[in-house]
Design a protein around this motif. Structure first.
Motif, mmCIF file in Angstrom:
data_model
loop_
_atom_site.group_PDB
_atom_site.id
_atom_site.type_symbol
_atom_site.label_atom_id
_atom_site.label_comp_id
_atom_site.label_asym_id
_atom_site.label_seq_id
_atom_site.Cartn_x
_atom_site.Cartn_y
_atom_site.Cartn_z
ATOM 1 N N ALA A 16 0.832 -1.197 0.000
ATOM 2 C CA ALA A 16 0.000 0.000 0.000
ATOM 3 C C ALA A 16 0.869 1.249 0.000
ATOM 4 C CB ALA A 16 -0.920 -0.003 1.212
ATOM 5 N N ILE A 17 0.571 2.158 -0.910
ATOM 6 C CA ILE A 17 1.319 3.402 -1.032
ATOM 7 C C ILE A 17 0.469 4.596 -0.603
ATOM 8 C CG2 ILE A 17 2.517 4.945 -2.623
ATOM 9 C CD1 ILE A 17 3.993 2.385 -2.114
ATOM 10 N N VAL A 18 -0.757 4.653 -1.076
ATOM 11 C CA VAL A 18 -1.597 5.815 -0.854
ATOM 12 C C VAL A 18 -3.043 5.344 -0.719
ATOM 13 C CG1 VAL A 18 -1.915 6.215 -3.331
ATOM 14 C CG2 VAL A 18 -2.107 8.147 -1.742
ATOM 15 N N THR A 19 -3.822 6.070 0.031
ATOM 16 C CA THR A 19 -5.206 5.653 0.269
ATOM 17 C C THR A 19 -6.116 6.863 0.289
ATOM 18 O OG1 THR A 19 -6.629 4.321 1.717
ATOM 19 C CG2 THR A 19 -5.039 5.777 2.782
ATOM 20 N N GLY A 20 -7.433 6.581 0.180
ATOM 21 C CA GLY A 20 -8.434 7.637 0.252
ATOM 22 C C GLY A 20 -9.813 7.036 0.380
ATOM 23 N N SER A 21 -10.768 7.848 0.809
ATOM 24 C CA SER A 21 -12.144 7.350 0.959
ATOM 25 C C SER A 21 -13.112 8.490 0.710
ATOM 26 C CB SER A 21 -12.354 6.764 2.357
ATOM 27 O OG SER A 21 -12.213 7.766 3.342
ATOM 28 N N THR A 22 -14.364 8.122 0.446
ATOM 29 C CA THR A 22 -15.410 9.123 0.259
ATOM 30 C C THR A 22 -16.755 8.494 0.560
ATOM 31 O OG1 THR A 22 -16.289 10.778 -1.282
ATOM 32 C CG2 THR A 22 -15.811 8.619 -2.193
ATOM 33 N N LEU A 58 -7.231 9.731 -3.836
ATOM 34 C CA LEU A 58 -6.202 9.125 -2.997
ATOM 35 C C LEU A 58 -5.329 10.253 -2.448
ATOM 36 C CD1 LEU A 58 -5.190 6.011 -5.133
ATOM 37 C CD2 LEU A 58 -7.043 6.280 -3.483
ATOM 38 N N ASP A 59 -5.626 10.683 -1.240
ATOM 39 C CA ASP A 59 -4.995 11.886 -0.703
ATOM 40 C C ASP A 59 -4.237 11.655 0.603
ATOM 41 O OD1 ASP A 59 -7.108 11.411 0.945
ATOM 42 O OD2 ASP A 59 -8.139 13.305 0.577
ATOM 43 N N SER A 60 -4.060 10.394 0.976
ATOM 44 C CA SER A 60 -3.317 10.104 2.210
ATOM 45 C C SER A 60 -2.274 9.031 1.930
ATOM 46 C CB SER A 60 -4.256 9.625 3.323
ATOM 47 O OG SER A 60 -5.184 10.632 3.666
ATOM 48 N N LEU A 61 -1.011 9.385 2.166
ATOM 49 C CA LEU A 61 0.044 8.393 2.039
ATOM 50 C C LEU A 61 -0.005 7.444 3.228
ATOM 51 C CD1 LEU A 61 2.820 10.805 0.818
ATOM 52 C CD2 LEU A 61 1.660 9.083 -0.548
ATOM 53 N N VAL A 62 0.361 6.207 2.984
ATOM 54 C CA VAL A 62 0.138 5.153 3.958
ATOM 55 C C VAL A 62 1.359 4.971 4.859
ATOM 56 C CG1 VAL A 62 -0.309 2.696 4.274
ATOM 57 C CG2 VAL A 62 -1.469 3.957 2.445
ATOM 58 N N GLY A 63 1.110 4.947 6.182
ATOM 59 C CA GLY A 63 2.104 4.482 7.131
ATOM 60 C C GLY A 63 3.113 5.518 7.581
ATOM 61 N N ASN A 64 4.069 5.044 8.380
ATOM 62 C CA ASN A 64 5.194 5.836 8.860
ATOM 63 C C ASN A 64 6.489 5.172 8.422
ATOM 64 O OD1 ASN A 64 3.235 7.302 10.115
ATOM 65 N ND2 ASN A 64 4.085 7.124 12.168
ATOM 66 N N GLY A 65 7.498 5.972 8.158
ATOM 67 C CA GLY A 65 8.776 5.434 7.704
ATOM 68 C C GLY A 65 9.949 6.117 8.391
ATOM 69 N N ASN A 66 11.138 5.828 7.912
ATOM 70 C CA ASN A 66 12.357 6.295 8.561
ATOM 71 C C ASN A 66 13.256 7.027 7.573
ATOM 72 O OD1 ASN A 66 11.492 4.742 10.862
ATOM 73 N ND2 ASN A 66 12.338 2.929 9.834
ATOM 74 N N LEU A 67 14.147 7.847 8.127
ATOM 75 C CA LEU A 67 15.109 8.598 7.331
ATOM 76 C C LEU A 67 16.506 8.352 7.901
ATOM 77 C CD1 LEU A 67 15.791 10.780 5.165
ATOM 78 C CD2 LEU A 67 15.430 12.493 6.952
ATOM 79 N N SER A 68 17.471 8.103 7.006
ATOM 80 C CA SER A 68 18.861 7.906 7.425
ATOM 81 C C SER A 68 19.764 8.658 6.456
ATOM 82 C CB SER A 68 19.224 6.415 7.433
ATOM 83 O OG SER A 68 20.581 6.225 7.771
ATOM 84 N N ILE A 69 20.567 9.582 6.985
ATOM 85 C CA ILE A 69 21.402 10.442 6.161
ATOM 86 C C ILE A 69 22.864 10.285 6.578
ATOM 87 C CG2 ILE A 69 21.894 12.819 5.464
ATOM 88 C CD1 ILE A 69 19.238 11.806 4.464
#
Length: 689
Positions: A98-104, A119-130
């Motif tokens: 799942a990448i993106v979701t939406g409902s109506t 589809l206006d909500s990206l799915v989930g939480n992720g991480n960043l590493s720099i």
């Protein structure tokens, strides 16, 4: 190292026309159209972000429901009960993640059969590493500011960095970030001086880690053209190119820069422009100006759609408006703000590795510094505890490469003490060590204990004899000695020898000149191949000292003669030979002249009335010569093929200076005063066409 390139797509599916329905009033055909906001951006490596299919569910009247997966962005369901429906849709990538979701919520009827699910909500939480890196040999006291800003939010979050200063690296990470697009800004400081920066677009994906390796470029940017690929409303790629900026621009002049799509049907673009990680302007078109030096321009483009950030970078050099080889407008670097130790009896010399060696008699120190854009960074400092000879008053220094390890022999001459010091400089580590000193003995290898008392500031190196040569005076300051310091290797037991010649009387005797005519020689120039020297004094008396080689390979300077110079050289101050054309150039109070040693003739003599020249330097990289005037001007000339010079270009300086020093690559010119330096003035030189 992997360079970040960020590409993003904006997909807008066109709404289909409403279809009529002929079913009974209890059921109708339902047309479902997906409006997807997803974009193709920077993402976890190997993780696809493009939506390949849609999972659609619905709950309606009387507990009716449906659930299916389709690769089409629109579909029709037949015989669906009329009434209120809650429709949910999720965009899936090629791995069915799942990448993106939406409902109506939608009320289906015969006259209202079509529903758009955005589809206006990206799915989930992720991480960043720099991971970040920089040249550890250039910056000793680094500090990094790192900020992360979510799309459509004003408030930035500061990210903590873990630094390894000995390696020139730093890392930063953040977990549990909401999926979406972000702007990442980084700025590298040396103490409080901004040295470099970047701005990158980052996409966070649910249950994934987005990682990047970023290099802080300092003074050696590779130029890369900037472009961002967007998708228009029909889903067709549109290349957007940054126009108006090249690898070299004129500093302090406004330049119009634009993000230009190849077709005009790309709408709803917002562009923000960052210079060295700092916001500088907004808009598809922007006017920007830049201070002299190397810079990085980042363009971040986006729309109001979610996940739509994208960026590109352009590295460039902002130079003052001059021709190639002509010094540009300058900056003044004060000792108090940079840590440079200057003051009375200061000698500044560029080393082949680009570092600046600053010897201060007032502070009894030698500092090794790096030139960084509009400032300097102190790399190493040495005092009398490690180099005892620094207790003297330096008047000049010079160097020669000894071996392939990057070790240089350095000779420092001192005023008023009769000393010279032999040092070793190891370029890769910037280590400086003292080999030994000579306490003014003219002919120590013959057991003669006579001493000179004052060294002069013209040290040269004789390639034929492998020795440093310099002028020195006796107690009355008139009789001049030519001192030769043999330097074949890095150790003291084989490089110590002084061949002191009372050159004043030798010249006068050999040329049958009156006593005193060659007193107080103030100029020494060594030909490029070391086959002869030119020496002269302020009275305009000039002699040529030739090598004579004997059986067994021994050589010495006797062969005294008067060079074929026919003009009036009264006021002579300095002689220097050019690697550019092997011509010797002579500067006096108000003149510049050239001597061709191979032809033994004067090439030209040019008098500039009303000026008082104090020093000059030759740029072998660009083929220019610079005369420094005490009237705060530099006369710049282009060297011609026959040794002559073109018409002068006059450049104003900011401060009164008596000495000039040029970097080996010809790109920096430093102005200062040996007698009392409280500041240095740095000018940049354009070395490209």
């Amino acid at each position: 190292m992997k360079k970040i390139t960020i590409t993003f797509m904006l997909i807008l599916a066109a709404l289909l026309l409403m279809a009529s329905c002929e079913e009974s009033s209890s059921v109708a055909d339902m047309r479902i159209v997906i409006d997807s906001d997803t974009s193709r951006l920077i993402a976890p490596e190997g993780f696809p972000l493009e939506v390949k299919s849609y999972h659609i569910t619905g709950r309606g009247p009387n507990g009716d429901s449906f659930s299916f997966t389709t690769k089409k962005s629109s579909t029709t369901l037949s015989g669906v009960a009329v009434g209120e429906w809650i429709i949910n849709a999720t965009g899936l990538n090629e791995e069915s993640t799942a990448i993106v979701t939406g409902s109506t919520t939608f009320t289906l009827s015969v006259n209202n059969p079509s529903v758009v699910v955005r589809l206006d909500s990206l799915v989930g939480n992720g991480n960043l590493s720099i991971s970040m890196s920089w040249n550890k040999d250039v910056i000793n006291n680094p500090r990094i500011e790192l900020e992360l800003t979510k799309q459509n939010e004003e408030q930035s979050e500061n990210l903590e960095t873990t630094m390894n200063t000995s390696e020139g690296t730093a890392t930063a990470s953040k977990t549990n970030l909401e999926a979406g697009s972000y702007i990442l800004q980084g700025r590298l400081y040396s103490s409080d001086i901004l040295m470099s920066g970047f701005t990158e677009a980052v996409r966070i994906v649910g249950d994934q880690t987005s990682s990047s390796e970023i290099e802080f470029n300092l003074d050696a940017f590779p130029y890369a053209p900037g472009s961002i690929q967007l998708l228009d409303q029909s889903g067709i790629p549109v290349e957007c190119t940054v126009e108006g900026l090249s690898s070299e621009v004129t500093s302090d002049e406004e330049i119009e820069i634009s993000l230009v799509p190849e077709r005009s049907n790309l709408k709803d673009i917002t562009v923000k422009w960052y210079v060295d990680g700092v916001l500088a302007g907004s808009g598809v078109n922007v006017n920007l100006s830049f201070t002299p030096g190397m810079h990085r321009l980042d363009a971040v483009a986006y729309t109001s759609k979610i996940g739509s950030y994208g960026s590109c970078s352009i590295a460039f050099n902002a130079l003052v408006k001059t021709e190639r080889g002509v010094p540009g407008n300058s900056i003044t670097i004060d000792a108090a703000t940079t840590g440079l130790k200057l003051g009375t009896n200061t000698v500044v010399k560029f080393l082949p590795d680009g570092k600046l060696m600053v010897a201060s008699g007032l502070n009894n120190t030698i500092q090794i510094a790096s030139m960084l854009r509009n400032s300097v960074e102190i790399e190493k400092e040495y005092g009398i505890s490690t180099i005892p000879s620094l207790s003297g008053e330096p008047v000049d220094l010079d160097y020669v490469l000894l071996d392939g390890s990057g070790t240089y022999a350095v000779l420092v001459a001192y005023n008023g003490s009769g000393n010279t010091a032999r040092l070793n400089y190891l370029a890769p580590t910037m280590e400086l060590s003292q080999i030994e000193t000579c306490d003014g003995y003219r002919t120590s290898f013959m057991g003669n204990s006579d001493k000179f008392t004052t060294a002069h500031g013209d040290i040269g190196f004789d390639e034929m004899m492998k020795e440093f040569v310099l002028l020195a005076y006796d107690a009355d300051g008139k009789t001049t000695y030519l001192l030769e310091r043999y330097v074949p290797s890095t150790t003291a037991d084989v490089d110590f020898a002084y061949r002191g010649i009372d050159v004043t009387s030798q010249i006068e005797d050999n040329l049958s000149k009156p006593s005193g005519s060659f007193d107080t020689l103030n100029s020494l120039g060594v030909s490029i191949d070391g086959s002869f020297y030119l020496v002269g004094n302020a009275n305009g008396n000039i002699a040529r000292l030739n090598h004579k080689t004997y059986a067994g390979g021994n050589a010495q300077k006797n062969g005294y003669k008067l060079p074929n110079l026919t003009s009036d050289y009264t006021g002579l101050k300095k002689i220097e030979f050019s690697d550019y054309n092997s011509i010797g150039y002579l500067m006096g109070t108000d003149f510049i002249a050239a001597y061709n040693g191979n032809l033994d003739r004067e090439v030209f003599f040019k008098r500039i009335s009303g000026e008082n020249f104090v020093d000059f330097a030759i740029n072998d990289e660009t083929g220019n010569i610079y005369l420094l005037s005490e009237n705060m001007r530099i006369y710049s000339y282009k060297l011609l093929g026959d040794g002559n010079v073109s018409e002068e270009v006059i450049v104003d300086t900011q401060n009164i200076s008596n000495n000039i020093e040029l970097s080996v690559d010809g790109s920096y010119l430093v102005l200062y005063s040996k007698a009392a330096a409280n500041q240095i003035e740095v000018m940049r030189i354009k070395t490209t066409e």
